[in-house]
Design a protein around this motif. Sequence first.
Motif, PDB file in Angstrom:
ATOM      1  N   GLN A   4       8.521 -30.110  -2.980  1.00  0.00           N
ATOM      2  CA  GLN A   4       8.446 -30.449  -1.760  1.00  0.00           C
ATOM      3  C   GLN A   4       8.807 -32.008  -1.333  1.00  0.00           C
ATOM      4  OE1 GLN A   4       8.256 -28.123   1.202  1.00  0.00           O
ATOM      5  NE2 GLN A   4       8.960 -26.974  -0.795  1.00  0.00           N
ATOM      6  N   LYS A   5       8.890 -32.626  -2.486  1.00  0.00           N
ATOM      7  CA  LYS A   5       9.227 -34.093  -2.419  1.00  0.00           C
ATOM      8  C   LYS A   5      10.357 -34.412  -3.418  1.00  0.00           C
ATOM      9  CE  LYS A   5       4.569 -35.590  -0.954  1.00  0.00           C
ATOM     10  NZ  LYS A   5       3.192 -36.225  -1.393  1.00  0.00           N
ATOM     11  N   GLY A   6      11.202 -35.667  -3.184  1.00  0.00           N
ATOM     12  CA  GLY A   6      11.864 -36.129  -4.149  1.00  0.00           C
ATOM     13  C   GLY A   6      11.091 -36.904  -5.307  1.00  0.00           C
ATOM     14  N   ALA A   7      12.144 -37.456  -6.252  1.00  0.00           N
ATOM     15  CA  ALA A   7      11.288 -37.936  -7.261  1.00  0.00           C
ATOM     16  C   ALA A   7      10.629 -39.118  -6.941  1.00  0.00           C
ATOM     17  CB  ALA A   7      12.543 -38.448  -8.537  1.00  0.00           C
ATOM     18  N   CYS A   8      11.165 -39.813  -5.787  1.00  0.00           N
ATOM     19  CA  CYS A   8      10.397 -41.057  -5.373  1.00  0.00           C
ATOM     20  C   CYS A   8       9.162 -40.681  -4.413  1.00  0.00           C
ATOM     21  CB  CYS A   8      11.445 -41.867  -4.597  1.00  0.00           C
ATOM     22  SG  CYS A   8      12.122 -41.266  -2.848  1.00  0.00           S
ATOM     23  N   GLY A   9       9.321 -39.449  -3.898  1.00  0.00           N
ATOM     24  CA  GLY A   9       8.124 -39.017  -3.081  1.00  0.00           C
ATOM     25  C   GLY A   9       8.639 -38.727  -1.444  1.00  0.00           C
ATOM     26  N   ALA A  10      10.160 -39.096  -1.138  1.00  0.00           N
ATOM     27  CA  ALA A  10      10.573 -38.744  -0.162  1.00  0.00           C
ATOM     28  C   ALA A  10      10.369 -37.278   0.222  1.00  0.00           C
ATOM     29  CB  ALA A  10      11.816 -39.094  -0.034  1.00  0.00           C
ATOM     30  N   THR A  11       9.923 -36.949   1.593  1.00  0.00           N
ATOM     31  CA  THR A  11       9.806 -35.664   2.232  1.00  0.00           C
ATOM     32  C   THR A  11      11.002 -35.089   2.609  1.00  0.00           C
ATOM     33  OG1 THR A  11       8.783 -36.512   4.259  1.00  0.00           O
ATOM     34  CG2 THR A  11       7.338 -36.261   2.366  1.00  0.00           C
ATOM     35  N   ALA A  12      11.069 -33.890   3.195  1.00  0.00           N
ATOM     36  CA  ALA A  12      12.278 -33.378   3.878  1.00  0.00           C
ATOM     37  C   ALA A  12      12.354 -34.161   5.290  1.00  0.00           C
ATOM     38  CB  ALA A  12      11.891 -31.964   4.190  1.00  0.00           C
ATOM     39  N   ASP A  13      11.305 -34.604   5.924  1.00  0.00           N
ATOM     40  CA  ASP A  13      11.435 -35.527   7.076  1.00  0.00           C
ATOM     41  C   ASP A  13      12.247 -36.733   6.728  1.00  0.00           C
ATOM     42  OD1 ASP A  13       9.990 -33.176   8.148  1.00  0.00           O
ATOM     43  OD2 ASP A  13       8.280 -34.759   8.203  1.00  0.00           O
ATOM     44  N   THR A  14      11.948 -37.312   5.784  1.00  0.00           N
ATOM     45  CA  THR A  14      12.529 -38.647   5.223  1.00  0.00           C
ATOM     46  C   THR A  14      14.092 -38.534   5.181  1.00  0.00           C
ATOM     47  OG1 THR A  14      10.457 -39.747   4.658  1.00  0.00           O
ATOM     48  CG2 THR A  14      12.434 -40.447   3.673  1.00  0.00           C
ATOM     49  N   ILE A  15      14.568 -37.468   4.043  1.00  0.00           N
ATOM     50  CA  ILE A  15      15.405 -37.213   3.652  1.00  0.00           C
ATOM     51  C   ILE A  15      16.643 -36.949   4.658  1.00  0.00           C
ATOM     52  CG2 ILE A  15      16.941 -35.491   2.109  1.00  0.00           C
ATOM     53  CD1 ILE A  15      14.371 -35.467   0.234  1.00  0.00           C
ATOM     54  N   ALA A  16      16.045 -35.897   5.250  1.00  0.00           N
ATOM     55  CA  ALA A  16      17.031 -35.427   6.619  1.00  0.00           C
ATOM     56  C   ALA A  16      17.296 -36.675   7.709  1.00  0.00           C
ATOM     57  CB  ALA A  16      16.350 -34.184   7.505  1.00  0.00           C
ATOM     58  N   ALA A  17      16.163 -37.099   8.068  1.00  0.00           N
ATOM     59  CA  ALA A  17      16.368 -38.278   8.940  1.00  0.00           C
ATOM     60  C   ALA A  17      17.167 -39.496   8.503  1.00  0.00           C
ATOM     61  CB  ALA A  17      14.951 -38.876   9.678  1.00  0.00           C
ATOM     62  N   GLN A  45      11.387 -29.540   9.984  1.00  0.00           N
ATOM     63  CA  GLN A  45      10.997 -29.064  11.453  1.00  0.00           C
ATOM     64  C   GLN A  45      10.619 -30.143  12.109  1.00  0.00           C
ATOM     65  OE1 GLN A  45      11.463 -25.666  12.114  1.00  0.00           O
ATOM     66  NE2 GLN A  45      11.235 -26.457  14.133  1.00  0.00           N
ATOM     67  N   ALA A  46      10.145 -31.124  11.655  1.00  0.00           N
ATOM     68  CA  ALA A  46       9.415 -31.983  12.370  1.00  0.00           C
ATOM     69  C   ALA A  46      10.877 -33.280  13.129  1.00  0.00           C
ATOM     70  CB  ALA A  46       8.716 -33.422  11.550  1.00  0.00           C
ATOM     71  N   VAL A  47      11.835 -33.495  12.071  1.00  0.00           N
ATOM     72  CA  VAL A  47      12.693 -34.026  12.807  1.00  0.00           C
ATOM     73  C   VAL A  47      13.687 -33.151  13.968  1.00  0.00           C
ATOM     74  CG1 VAL A  47      15.169 -35.045  12.255  1.00  0.00           C
ATOM     75  CG2 VAL A  47      13.057 -35.351  10.731  1.00  0.00           C
ATOM     76  N   TYR A  48      13.703 -32.094  13.462  1.00  0.00           N
ATOM     77  CA  TYR A  48      14.474 -31.080  14.429  1.00  0.00           C
ATOM     78  C   TYR A  48      13.845 -30.901  15.834  1.00  0.00           C
ATOM     79  CZ  TYR A  48      17.145 -26.612  15.898  1.00  0.00           C
ATOM     80  OH  TYR A  48      17.951 -25.963  16.485  1.00  0.00           O
ATOM     81  N   ASP A  49      12.171 -30.622  15.651  1.00  0.00           N
ATOM     82  CA  ASP A  49      11.721 -30.685  17.117  1.00  0.00           C
ATOM     83  C   ASP A  49      11.605 -32.124  17.703  1.00  0.00           C
ATOM     84  OD1 ASP A  49      11.015 -28.169  16.443  1.00  0.00           O
ATOM     85  OD2 ASP A  49       9.044 -28.456  15.901  1.00  0.00           O
ATOM     86  N   ASP A  72      10.899 -33.533  21.831  1.00  0.00           N
ATOM     87  CA  ASP A  72      10.135 -34.846  21.991  1.00  0.00           C
ATOM     88  C   ASP A  72      11.077 -35.682  22.689  1.00  0.00           C
ATOM     89  OD1 ASP A  72       8.060 -33.201  20.931  1.00  0.00           O
ATOM     90  OD2 ASP A  72       8.035 -34.287  19.033  1.00  0.00           O
ATOM     91  N   MET A  73      12.172 -35.746  22.388  1.00  0.00           N
ATOM     92  CA  MET A  73      13.103 -36.908  22.562  1.00  0.00           C
ATOM     93  C   MET A  73      13.537 -37.118  24.213  1.00  0.00           C
ATOM     94  SD  MET A  73      14.927 -39.369  21.519  1.00  0.00           S
ATOM     95  CE  MET A  73      14.582 -39.014  19.957  1.00  0.00           C
ATOM     96  N   GLU A  74      13.234 -35.740  24.746  1.00  0.00           N
ATOM     97  CA  GLU A  74      13.468 -35.632  26.466  1.00  0.00           C
ATOM     98  C   GLU A  74      12.382 -36.776  27.072  1.00  0.00           C
ATOM     99  OE1 GLU A  74      14.948 -32.655  29.417  1.00  0.00           O
ATOM    100  OE2 GLU A  74      13.651 -31.909  28.048  1.00  0.00           O
ATOM    101  N   GLY A 119      14.880 -39.207  28.014  1.00  0.00           N
ATOM    102  CA  GLY A 119      15.210 -38.674  29.145  1.00  0.00           C
ATOM    103  C   GLY A 119      16.423 -37.616  28.534  1.00  0.00           C
ATOM    104  N   GLY A 120      16.869 -37.940  27.286  1.00  0.00           N
ATOM    105  CA  GLY A 120      18.038 -36.876  26.810  1.00  0.00           C
ATOM    106  C   GLY A 120      17.626 -36.427  25.780  1.00  0.00           C
ATOM    107  N   LYS A 121      18.227 -35.277  25.280  1.00  0.00           N
ATOM    108  CA  LYS A 121      17.715 -34.646  24.057  1.00  0.00           C
ATOM    109  C   LYS A 121      18.912 -33.811  23.248  1.00  0.00           C
ATOM    110  CE  LYS A 121      16.544 -30.500  26.496  1.00  0.00           C
ATOM    111  NZ  LYS A 121      15.391 -29.372  26.745  1.00  0.00           N
ATOM    112  N   TRP A 122      18.863 -33.423  22.152  1.00  0.00           N
ATOM    113  CA  TRP A 122      19.771 -32.515  21.635  1.00  0.00           C
ATOM    114  C   TRP A 122      19.654 -30.986  21.528  1.00  0.00           C
ATOM    115  CZ3 TRP A 122      24.170 -34.376  19.229  1.00  0.00           C
ATOM    116  CH2 TRP A 122      24.231 -35.604  18.944  1.00  0.00           C
TER     117      TRP A 122
END
Length: 646
Positions: A64-77, A584-588, A593-595, A599-602
């Motif tokens: 659930q983390k890269g060798a450095c400790g990066a999570t899916a949230d960090t990697i995807a973003a 899921q955090a980045v996707y949501d 949340d972006m709206e 005011g915009g969103k994906w």
Amino acid sequence: MSREKLKDKASIKILEARKSEGMETIWDRYEAQQPQCGFGLLGICCRMCNMGPCRIDPFGTGPQKGACGATADTIAARDMTRQTAAGSASHSDHARDLGHTLIAIGKGTVQGYSIRDPYKLRIIAAEYGIKVENKKDNELALELGERVLQEFGKQDDSQLTLSKRAPKRQQEIWKKLDIFPRGIDREVVETLARTHEGMDQDYKNLIQSTMRVSLADGWGGSMIATEVSDILFGSPKPIRARANLGVLKEDEVNIIIHGHEPTLSDVIVTASQDPELIKLAKEKGTKGITVAGLCCTANEILVRRGIPVAGNFLQQELSILTGAVEIMVVDIQCVSPGIAQAASHFHTKVISTSAKASIPGVEHIDFREDNALDTAKKIIKIAIDNYPNRDKTKVIIPKEAMDLVAGFTAENIFYHLGGKFRASYKPLNENIANGRIRGVAGVVGCDNPRMGSGSSHVALVKELIKNNVLVVQTGCAAIECAKEGLLTPETAIEMAGEGLKEVCKAVGIPPALHLGSCVDNSRILIACTEMVKEGGIGKSLDELPVAGAALEWMAEKAMAIGWYFVASGALVVFGTPMRISGSQAVYDYVTKDMENITGGKWAFEEDPIKAAHLMIDHIDRKRKALKLAPMMYTQSYTVTGHLPSE
């Protein structure tokens, strides 16, 4: 199979005709890649340092983390942010080159160029704080070119086009969010620095940087490219032309120009009209010279010169597979290496012209502005000399070619809407407010073998105009819709909803307006700003009943474009998600949340009918918030989760 989604008849004919000859195309290579890497598609494969590549297990049973400790949230973003920076850099670098061309014209060191819109030169120069009185075109070109280039290197000050043009409310939002961009180059470099190993780990911070760098492109680099192109090559005006592979001629020298830089394509068009070269072509047994464009180069020479369009991104190999192309001249962006292999089966010569985009196995002719016309004539002579090498028994030119009207801009729409003496956006705003027009949708972007070849754009636009949504288009999406007849005024009578039909008939415009190449998405920003200025349908971009889509997006540039619209307050729909689904955090954050932030969103939706109604529902919510009048006409069809019958 991606080829099963292909709808364009001309493309199908070429593919079927060459199938038995074993000629490889982009569809074959795409299908050979299946199944593609699931970790990569989800955006949870990290290659940022040599401890990796590391991947996150989407099922939660593995790492659930890269060798450095990066999570899916960090990697995807982080990956999304880096891709957006690259996309912003590509269009902004295009603008930089045009700025240098302006300077060269000012110094008198170019060949084959002039200021074709001196009026706009003075308007833009004055906007940049340059005194225009009693100055010649070349003097203003030099000053404006130097001033434009300063926008790239600013360290703290804001970009001029953004600070002067964007609605004040948007600027306040950007400042509050700390996404107000500074110099174009600074934002690209800082964004890349943030994505280096050991740097920014917070996905919200990374997305903040994503928006900032994209705004530097949309309201900066791309907008500069559009304005300077108009000055150099002429502001577009509505013009008729034709599109699809059927524009090629069996009895003429066929030259394809492919890429994105109008500095090359425009001068080749000029050179092709040289009487001596036409005479030389006829001496070879031809009736003349046909120049046709592909991709965004096609759009550049289409909207200004009326040059026919051979096709979009996915037709670059297919145009060669007709066996009727003497040369394909390419510059930068969206040029596939596969064209060299395609050309090896025929007499076609591929000529690269940019030091930034070398292609193994093809001839290179360095293109520079100081000898541009001579170089263009040299290239055309190569094409003429190559014509006798054409094997006429191999030639297959589909008959498909469709009429179109292109060349609309944020400025000339004033005239079309209001006439010579009352030119304004008031008729558009009034017809949105009174319910004849539901709203405005931008349908832009690439075509992608994953989804066929542009057919998603066509289905989307048909559904939008049927529901009284005025559509504006750029890029390969516009080309695909042109091939299907959606860019003619007559289409309004055949396909548009009753309200939009009334307006289009009264004004004499198509229900889908071609605004130019990919960099010309900046025209959509300007048009939205003019709608805000006119009033009555929103006091800022995020309040307008508008939405955007790039269903078949392919390039990193599309991510930059989408992000600068989301950051400016718009809904943007991609057919397939950016590679963030593994978080899921980045996707949501970007879809929900972006709206509440900009005011915009994906939104992500592959089905074009469902995507159309995501946009329509969004537009209707904006109309309701503004308390606009109910729609005068409604459609009987309602989305129920399946495609409507034809």
